[in-house]
Design a protein around this motif. Sequence first.
Motif, short mmCIF file in Angstrom:
data_model
loop_
_atom_site.label_atom_id
_atom_site.label_comp_id
_atom_site.label_asym_id
_atom_site.label_seq_id
_atom_site.Cartn_x
_atom_site.Cartn_y
_atom_site.Cartn_z
N TYR A 6 0.20 -3.30 9.36
CA TYR A 6 -0.44 -2.67 8.19
C TYR A 6 -0.15 -1.17 8.18
CZ TYR A 6 -4.16 -1.12 5.04
OH TYR A 6 -4.86 -0.54 4.01
N SER A 25 -4.26 -6.57 3.64
CA SER A 25 -5.19 -7.63 4.05
C SER A 25 -5.52 -8.63 2.94
CB SER A 25 -6.49 -7.00 4.53
OG SER A 25 -7.19 -6.43 3.44
N GLY A 26 -5.48 -8.21 1.69
CA GLY A 26 -5.94 -9.10 0.60
C GLY A 26 -7.42 -9.42 0.70
N TYR A 48 -5.14 -9.93 -8.87
CA TYR A 48 -4.99 -8.99 -7.75
C TYR A 48 -3.76 -8.14 -7.98
CZ TYR A 48 -3.92 -7.27 -3.05
OH TYR A 48 -3.64 -6.47 -1.97
C1 LIG Z 1 -6.15 2.36 -10.41
C2 LIG Z 1 -6.81 1.73 -9.21
C3 LIG Z 1 -7.86 0.83 -9.38
C4 LIG Z 1 -8.49 0.25 -8.26
N1 LIG Z 1 -9.55 -0.62 -8.47
C5 LIG Z 1 -10.17 -1.16 -7.40
C6 LIG Z 1 -11.28 -2.05 -7.58
O1 LIG Z 1 -11.74 -2.32 -8.70
N2 LIG Z 1 -11.84 -2.60 -6.46
C7 LIG Z 1 -11.38 -2.31 -5.20
O2 LIG Z 1 -11.92 -2.85 -4.22
N3 LIG Z 1 -10.37 -1.45 -5.01
C8 LIG Z 1 -9.75 -0.87 -6.06
N4 LIG Z 1 -8.69 -0.02 -5.86
C9 LIG Z 1 -8.33 0.36 -4.48
C10 LIG Z 1 -7.22 -0.49 -3.84
O3 LIG Z 1 -6.12 -0.59 -4.70
C11 LIG Z 1 -7.69 -1.90 -3.48
O4 LIG Z 1 -8.88 -1.84 -2.75
C12 LIG Z 1 -6.65 -2.62 -2.62
O5 LIG Z 1 -5.41 -2.63 -3.26
C13 LIG Z 1 -7.13 -4.01 -2.35
O6 LIG Z 1 -6.14 -4.77 -1.68
P1 LIG Z 1 -6.30 -5.14 -0.13
O7 LIG Z 1 -7.65 -5.68 0.14
O8 LIG Z 1 -5.11 -5.98 0.21
O9 LIG Z 1 -6.19 -3.67 0.50
P2 LIG Z 1 -5.95 -3.20 1.99
O10 LIG Z 1 -4.87 -2.16 1.93
O11 LIG Z 1 -5.77 -4.32 2.92
O12 LIG Z 1 -7.28 -2.40 2.31
C14 LIG Z 1 -8.42 -3.00 2.91
C15 LIG Z 1 -9.64 -2.61 2.14
O13 LIG Z 1 -9.81 -1.19 2.11
C16 LIG Z 1 -10.36 -0.79 0.85
N5 LIG Z 1 -9.37 0.08 0.19
C17 LIG Z 1 -8.06 0.16 0.45
N6 LIG Z 1 -7.49 1.12 -0.32
C18 LIG Z 1 -8.48 1.62 -1.09
C19 LIG Z 1 -8.54 2.63 -2.08
N7 LIG Z 1 -7.45 3.34 -2.44
N8 LIG Z 1 -9.72 2.87 -2.68
C20 LIG Z 1 -10.84 2.19 -2.33
N9 LIG Z 1 -10.84 1.23 -1.37
C21 LIG Z 1 -9.68 0.96 -0.78
C22 LIG Z 1 -10.58 -2.06 0.05
O14 LIG Z 1 -11.90 -2.49 0.22
C23 LIG Z 1 -9.58 -3.02 0.68
O15 LIG Z 1 -9.94 -4.35 0.54
C24 LIG Z 1 -8.06 0.58 -6.95
C25 LIG Z 1 -7.00 1.48 -6.80
C26 LIG Z 1 -6.38 2.04 -7.90
C27 LIG Z 1 -5.25 3.02 -7.69
#
Ligand SMILES: Cc1cc2nc3c(=O)[nH]c(=O)nc-3n(C[C@H](O)[C@H](O)[C@H](O)COP(=O)(O)OP(=O)(O)OC[C@H]3O[C@@H](n4cnc5c(N)ncnc54)[C@H](O)[C@@H]3O)c2cc1C
Length: 405
Positions: A34, A46-47, A143
Amino acid sequence: MPPGSPHQESRMNRFPATRDAALARVAAFEPEAYARSRNALDGAVSGLSPYLTHGIISAAEVLAALAARHPLTHQHQFVYELAWRAYFRHVWTARGDAILQSLHAGPMPETAYERGLPEDIRQGRSGVPVIDQAVRALYATGYLHNHARMWLASYLVHVRHVHWRTGADWMIAHLLDGDLGSNHLSWQWVAGSGSSKPYLFNADNVARYAPPPWHSFGSVIDCSYVALMRLAQGERTPAPAPSHHGVDPPALLSAPPAALATAPSAQAVAGRDVWLVHPWALGEPRADLAPDCVAIGWWPAEYHRAWPWSDLRWAFAGNRMQALTAACWHVSGAELGAALASARSVQTGADPHLAALLPPAVRQRQPAPLFVPVDQPCQSFSQWWRRSMHGVQALHDLPGLAVLP
Ligand SMILES: Cc1cc2nc3c(=O)[nH]c(=O)nc-3n(C[C@H](O)[C@H](O)[C@H](O)COP(=O)(O)OP(=O)(O)OC[C@H]3O[C@@H](n4cnc5c(N)ncnc54)[C@H](O)[C@@H]3O)c2cc1C
């Protein structure tokens, strides 16, 4: 969209709404991979966000499980990303509904931004491959990778001059992890109305992190960052020629499908202790509840009227709510209060999405925070991180980990 069209067939359930599915993602997660690859669309992310947003698993549980198998410090990139979520919650708590307006001026005056979403973007046929791929992935799966969200938001606001709020309201409706704090404040971060500068990207950046079908050389974003900044500050560029082949966006529903809701019944709860399950508290029932406590699901009608969901989101939250409860009621806060009036006690998990809607008699149980809470409002993520991490020397100093069994 005709039934059986490629777009419809490609809509998929990558996120089963079960705790086992969340735990399987945690088990498969590789923190080192990661840290190296998270910016790439095919990186080892992680999704977990749909599960975290809906409270199916907590960030503290995720970290504890990872720490049992991997050498993970409090400064690991994954902890840092979870901290962004906590920081956005901090801002939301401090500012309330003010996060729905620009926190400060962006690169152009508020009135210079368009308020409608261009149809070519809504239908994924802008002619800019990175944008059309992102829109189609959003509709198909509910997603989007973080980088794709940033590209889509930046293009809409800084190249097409659409107000961030228009984009944020559209995107949140289609996301399985849609969270008002993370979503609307991330859009403001990209727009530059919640950060010190706008986030800009060009075709080289896309080619570095995305697979070939997303590459956008020769399009409007194939230019220098200086040229992009001029666009963000108001310079006009001819809109790219949209392609003819778009997709129909999934319908948005402001109420649950009939199969996911039942009429409220005061009789079902009379004299009983009630655990109220709502869309942001879809975790396992608390261990300290009375054994005969009845679990009732609640779709807060006022919230859903204001913030409609796609069918994928309804199915995700609905399947989980039905698995946890005896009945799911779609009612307003006042109607819920009336239906629960004869209960002996009512408790629920606290969450800012519905704090203002809950009847006063419902006791809100705060989940243990993962990070040290910061009382003073912070102006930036780095200020919040410094204050929250003051005195934290190791992962297990984080308060959320200390309270786990
Ligand atoms: C325009 C925009 C809109 C977004 N809208 C949302 C939303 O509605 N809900 C949401 O949970 N996240 C949002 N995010 C943040 C982030 O994109 C997602 O949390 C992330 O892509 C989720 O995928 P993952 O669980 O595989 O992330 P991973 O990279 O595996 O991260 C693990 C966890 O960390 C947190 N996280 C990671 N990056 C961010 C970030 N930049 N901001 C806040 N938390 C983060 C999330 O809870 C995520 O599940 C947004 C980002 C952008 C740029």
